[in-house]
Structure formats: C-alpha cells, structure tokens
Design an enzyme around this catalytic site. Structure first.
Site, PDB file in Angstrom:
ATOM      1  N   ILE A  90     -74.395  68.483 -20.544  1.00  0.00           N
ATOM      2  CA  ILE A  90     -74.267  69.813 -21.187  1.00  0.00           C
ATOM      3  C   ILE A  90     -72.756  70.425 -20.510  1.00  0.00           C
ATOM      4  CG2 ILE A  90     -76.563  70.259 -21.634  1.00  0.00           C
ATOM      5  CD1 ILE A  90     -76.601  72.287 -19.131  1.00  0.00           C
ATOM      6  N   ASP A  93     -68.918  76.204 -19.739  1.00  0.00           N
ATOM      7  CA  ASP A  93     -67.446  76.441 -19.046  1.00  0.00           C
ATOM      8  C   ASP A  93     -67.270  77.980 -18.876  1.00  0.00           C
ATOM      9  OD1 ASP A  93     -67.316  73.691 -19.728  1.00  0.00           O
ATOM     10  OD2 ASP A  93     -65.906  74.070 -21.354  1.00  0.00           O
ATOM     11  N   GLY A 148     -61.792  75.981 -15.994  1.00  0.00           N
ATOM     12  CA  GLY A 148     -62.930  76.439 -16.509  1.00  0.00           C
ATOM     13  C   GLY A 148     -64.167  75.371 -16.545  1.00  0.00           C
ATOM     14  N   TYR A 152     -68.708  71.342 -14.096  1.00  0.00           N
ATOM     15  CA  TYR A 152     -68.863  70.095 -15.018  1.00  0.00           C
ATOM     16  C   TYR A 152     -67.908  68.545 -14.313  1.00  0.00           C
ATOM     17  CZ  TYR A 152     -68.435  67.200 -19.486  1.00  0.00           C
ATOM     18  OH  TYR A 152     -68.526  66.275 -20.604  1.00  0.00           O
TER      19      TYR A 152
HETATM   20  N1  CAA Z   1     -54.152  76.412 -17.585  1.00  0.00           N
HETATM   21  C1  CAA Z   1     -53.793  77.438 -17.008  1.00  0.00           C
HETATM   22  N2  CAA Z   1     -54.263  78.681 -17.571  1.00  0.00           N
HETATM   23  C2  CAA Z   1     -55.117  78.498 -18.247  1.00  0.00           C
HETATM   24  C3  CAA Z   1     -55.721  77.392 -18.840  1.00  0.00           C
HETATM   25  C4  CAA Z   1     -55.201  76.208 -18.280  1.00  0.00           C
HETATM   26  N3  CAA Z   1     -55.609  75.067 -18.688  1.00  0.00           N
HETATM   27  N4  CAA Z   1     -56.820  77.423 -19.675  1.00  0.00           N
HETATM   28  C5  CAA Z   1     -56.855  79.046 -19.766  1.00  0.00           C
HETATM   29  N5  CAA Z   1     -55.978  79.621 -18.899  1.00  0.00           N
HETATM   30  C6  CAA Z   1     -55.588  80.801 -18.946  1.00  0.00           C
HETATM   31  C7  CAA Z   1     -55.343  81.781 -20.084  1.00  0.00           C
HETATM   32  O1  CAA Z   1     -54.069  81.482 -20.533  1.00  0.00           O
HETATM   33  C8  CAA Z   1     -55.764  83.084 -19.819  1.00  0.00           C
HETATM   34  O2  CAA Z   1     -54.586  83.834 -18.907  1.00  0.00           O
HETATM   35  P1  CAA Z   1     -54.297  85.287 -19.007  1.00  0.00           P
HETATM   36  O3  CAA Z   1     -55.541  86.007 -18.627  1.00  0.00           O
HETATM   37  O4  CAA Z   1     -53.098  85.251 -18.198  1.00  0.00           O
HETATM   38  O5  CAA Z   1     -53.982  85.608 -20.481  1.00  0.00           O
HETATM   39  C9  CAA Z   1     -56.874  82.786 -18.556  1.00  0.00           C
HETATM   40  O6  CAA Z   1     -56.694  81.661 -18.268  1.00  0.00           O
HETATM   41  C10 CAA Z   1     -58.171  83.104 -19.076  1.00  0.00           C
HETATM   42  O7  CAA Z   1     -58.798  83.492 -18.140  1.00  0.00           O
HETATM   43  P2  CAA Z   1     -60.158  84.027 -17.793  1.00  0.00           P
HETATM   44  O8  CAA Z   1     -60.602  84.088 -16.669  1.00  0.00           O
HETATM   45  O9  CAA Z   1     -60.296  84.998 -18.863  1.00  0.00           O
HETATM   46  O10 CAA Z   1     -61.066  82.647 -18.772  1.00  0.00           O
HETATM   47  P3  CAA Z   1     -62.369  82.699 -19.250  1.00  0.00           P
HETATM   48  O11 CAA Z   1     -63.396  83.119 -18.327  1.00  0.00           O
HETATM   49  O12 CAA Z   1     -62.308  83.574 -20.667  1.00  0.00           O
HETATM   50  O13 CAA Z   1     -62.502  81.226 -19.631  1.00  0.00           O
HETATM   51  C11 CAA Z   1     -62.261  78.948 -20.379  1.00  0.00           C
HETATM   52  C12 CAA Z   1     -61.906  80.616 -20.408  1.00  0.00           C
HETATM   53  C13 CAA Z   1     -63.724  79.011 -20.686  1.00  0.00           C
HETATM   54  C14 CAA Z   1     -61.938  78.215 -19.411  1.00  0.00           C
HETATM   55  C15 CAA Z   1     -61.379  78.828 -21.730  1.00  0.00           C
HETATM   56  O14 CAA Z   1     -60.078  78.557 -21.597  1.00  0.00           O
HETATM   57  C16 CAA Z   1     -62.121  77.498 -22.235  1.00  0.00           C
HETATM   58  O15 CAA Z   1     -62.966  77.157 -23.088  1.00  0.00           O
HETATM   59  N6  CAA Z   1     -61.172  76.075 -21.744  1.00  0.00           N
HETATM   60  C17 CAA Z   1     -61.417  74.925 -22.319  1.00  0.00           C
HETATM   61  C18 CAA Z   1     -62.388  74.172 -21.271  1.00  0.00           C
HETATM   62  C19 CAA Z   1     -62.591  72.915 -21.886  1.00  0.00           C
HETATM   63  O16 CAA Z   1     -61.581  71.989 -21.649  1.00  0.00           O
HETATM   64  N7  CAA Z   1     -63.883  72.298 -21.789  1.00  0.00           N
HETATM   65  C20 CAA Z   1     -64.221  71.157 -22.272  1.00  0.00           C
HETATM   66  C21 CAA Z   1     -65.290  71.097 -23.065  1.00  0.00           C
HETATM   67  S1  CAA Z   1     -65.665  69.391 -23.834  1.00  0.00           S
HETATM   68  C22 CAA Z   1     -66.211  68.608 -22.622  1.00  0.00           C
HETATM   69  O17 CAA Z   1     -66.305  68.912 -21.497  1.00  0.00           O
HETATM   70  C23 CAA Z   1     -66.426  67.177 -23.075  1.00  0.00           C
HETATM   71  C24 CAA Z   1     -65.384  66.177 -22.162  1.00  0.00           C
HETATM   72  O18 CAA Z   1     -65.833  65.409 -21.261  1.00  0.00           O
HETATM   73  C25 CAA Z   1     -64.055  65.996 -22.335  1.00  0.00           C
END
Ligand code: CAA
Length: 246
Positions: A90, A93, A148, A152
């Site tokens: 699961i 994130d 995020g 995981y």
């Molecule tokens: N690098 C740098 N900055 C990043 C970033 C990254 N990769 N991703 C997000 N940010 C930044 C955003 O631009 C934003 O910046 P500002 O505040 O300056 O606008 C900020 O981070 C958002 O931060 P928050 O603290 O508000 O973040 P949040 O608590 O809302 O969380 C998140 C956001 C949940 C991490 C969301 O970005 C997200 O879902 N990211 C993807 C995570 C991911 O890849 N998950 C994989 C799931 S699938 C899986 O896991 C299967 C597998 O094995 C591959």
C-alpha cells in the site's frame, strides 16, 4: 515442466493479477489472499471467466497468525507452496514532516512486515523439500527514494535487504530469493497520484510511458522458473529507464 503451487500476496491488484495470469499460463496452481470477500469474489469470477482458476484464502498479510493460517489453508487446497511472491503493498504518501505514526506503520506493516509474516510460514517447507522460489515486489522508489514516500521507500528498500539475506541463508536448500523493482506501472496505485504530479513523473521516463503489469509479471515468471536456479539475491529494475542505478 513441473507443476507447482504459487502463492502471490495481494493478487487481486494490478501487478498481482498479471503475475497470477503468467504463472497460471505456465501451468502452475495459483493462490492469493484477500481481505474483502465481496471484492475478492467478483475478481475470482473475472479470472475464472478468463480461464484462470485461483485458490482464494482470506488473510491479512499484516497479521502473523493469519498468515500462518492462510498458508496452511493454501497447502490443504492446492499443495505445498513452492513459489512465493510477496507482492501485497500500500501507499500512504505525504511529506515526512506531516506523516503521522499510523501512516508510517501501516506502510511498514503492509509492505515489509508482511514479508516476514508470509515467508516465515513457507520457508520451513521449502527447506525440507529442497526447492523454492521467493520474489519480493519492491519498487524503483526503494532504490532512488521519492518525495512524499519516506515510509514506502524505507519499506521497499528493506524488502531487498530481506531478499539478499534470505538468499544467502537458503541457497544450499535449492531456494532462490530475488527482488523485482517496478517503476511507475499503470495500476490503481499509480493512477491515484494527482494527475499533474503523475505527468511530471512520466516525463522523466525515457521510454516515455507508464509500464504495463505484464511487463513486471514476465520478470517474475522468469525468476520463478526451473532454469533460474543460479540467480539469487538479484534486484531487477523494470522502470522504462527511469532509474539506472547499478
Ligand atoms: N521534488 C521537489 N519538490 C516537490 C516534489 C519533488 N519530487 N514533489 C512535490 N514537490 C513540491 C511541490 O512543488 C510543492 O512545492 P511548493 O510548496 O513550493 O508549491 C510542495 O512540494 C508540496 O509540498 P507539500 O508539503 O504541500 O506536499 P504534500 O504533503 O501535499 O504532498 C505529495 C504532496 C503527496 C508528495 C504529492 O506530491 C505526491 O503525491 N507525489 C507523488 C508521490 C509518488 O510518486 N508516489 C508514488 C505512488 S505509486 C507507487 O508508489 C508505486 C511505485 O512503486 C512506483
């Protein structure tokens, strides 16, 4: 080909379903666990109408006693488990400074502690029979980390540490233990990532698209085959070139 019994945890998910189809196509008996009986039954019927009969056993992979009972039931119904794919997992994130203890523990329990729970219940039998194939389904994010996903990524990296230790301990019993690390595959888990975030991720994949579950299942079928007997402790990245660590 020797027909064997394969247990794939979390088999009702996107990658799990594809692994089950591949292993069934190779002639193996296939089994999985489920938590929600209604969801499981409709999935089982869909697989059956596609020609794949799956042995279904209720059991939560985060519960050690339930896993022991689940494996014993699979063995009663389908025979000894010779192939285990630890696939259940699961996500919860969020950035670490916002992560609560439940989000940390839920992910560690479902992705990593589950490997202990299920593998512990099959390992003695494999050692006694002197044959076994164990595959951990880890992730690209266990290799490179992910904004995020401190929970995981920690669990997924731990899964490969688990593989390479088990590989050493069990090599002389004819048991191989390997890891497959998928990148972003078009499953419900990945489609749950917000669209604008997902688009940025896809833009980083040299092949230019999300993976397909079958592209992961193909590698699992390779690792679990009779002829893969000299491959153990490997971690195969399947990610469209998204991460090329070595
Ligand atoms: N690098 C740098 N900055 C990043 C970033 C990254 N990769 N991703 C997000 N940010 C930044 C955003 O631009 C934003 O910046 P500002 O505040 O300056 O606008 C900020 O981070 C958002 O931060 P928050 O603290 O508000 O973040 P949040 O608590 O809302 O969380 C998140 C956001 C949940 C991490 C969301 O970005 C997200 O879902 N990211 C993807 C995570 C991911 O890849 N998950 C994989 C799931 S699938 C899986 O896991 C299967 C597998 O094995 C591959």
């Amino acid at each position: 080909m020797t027909q064997r019994t394969a247990l794939v945890t979390g088999g009702t998910g996107g990658i799990g379903s594809a692994i089950i189809r591949y292993l069934a196509d190779q002639g193996h008996r296939v089994a999985t666990n489920y938590r929600d009986p209604d969801k499981a039954e409709s999935w089982r019927k869909a697989m059956a109408s596609a020609g794949v009969e799956v042995c279904m056993v209720q059991g939560d992979v985060t519960d050690p006693a339930a896993c022991e009972a689940m494996v014993r039931k699979v063995e009663e119904k389908c025979g000894p488990v010779d192939i285990l794919v630890n696939n259940a997992g699961i996500t919860r994130d969020t950035t670490f400074h916002k992560m609560d203890y439940a989000q940390w523990m839920d992910v560690i329990n479902a992705n990593l502690n589950s490997c202990f729970n299920v593998t512990r219940a099959v390992i003695e039998g494999m050692r006694a029979r002197k044959w076994g194939r164990i595959v951990q389904i880890s992730s690209i994010n266990g290799q490179k980390g992910q904004y995020g996903q401190a929970n995981y990524a920690a669990a997924k990296a731990g899964m490969h540490g688990f593989s390479i230790s088990l590989a050493q301990e069990n090599a002389k019993f004819g048991i191989t233990v390997n890891t497959v690390s998928p990148g972003y595959v078009g499953t419900d888990m990945v489609m749950a990532v917000p669209e604008e975030v997902r688009a940025k991720i896809v833009a980083q994949i040299p092949v230019g698209r999300l993976g397909k579950p079958e592209e992961i299942a193909h590698a699992v079928a390779f690792f679990t085959g009779e002829q893969a007997s000299w491959i153990t402790g490997a971690n195969l990245a399947i990610n469209g070139g998204h991460y090329m660590g070595w």
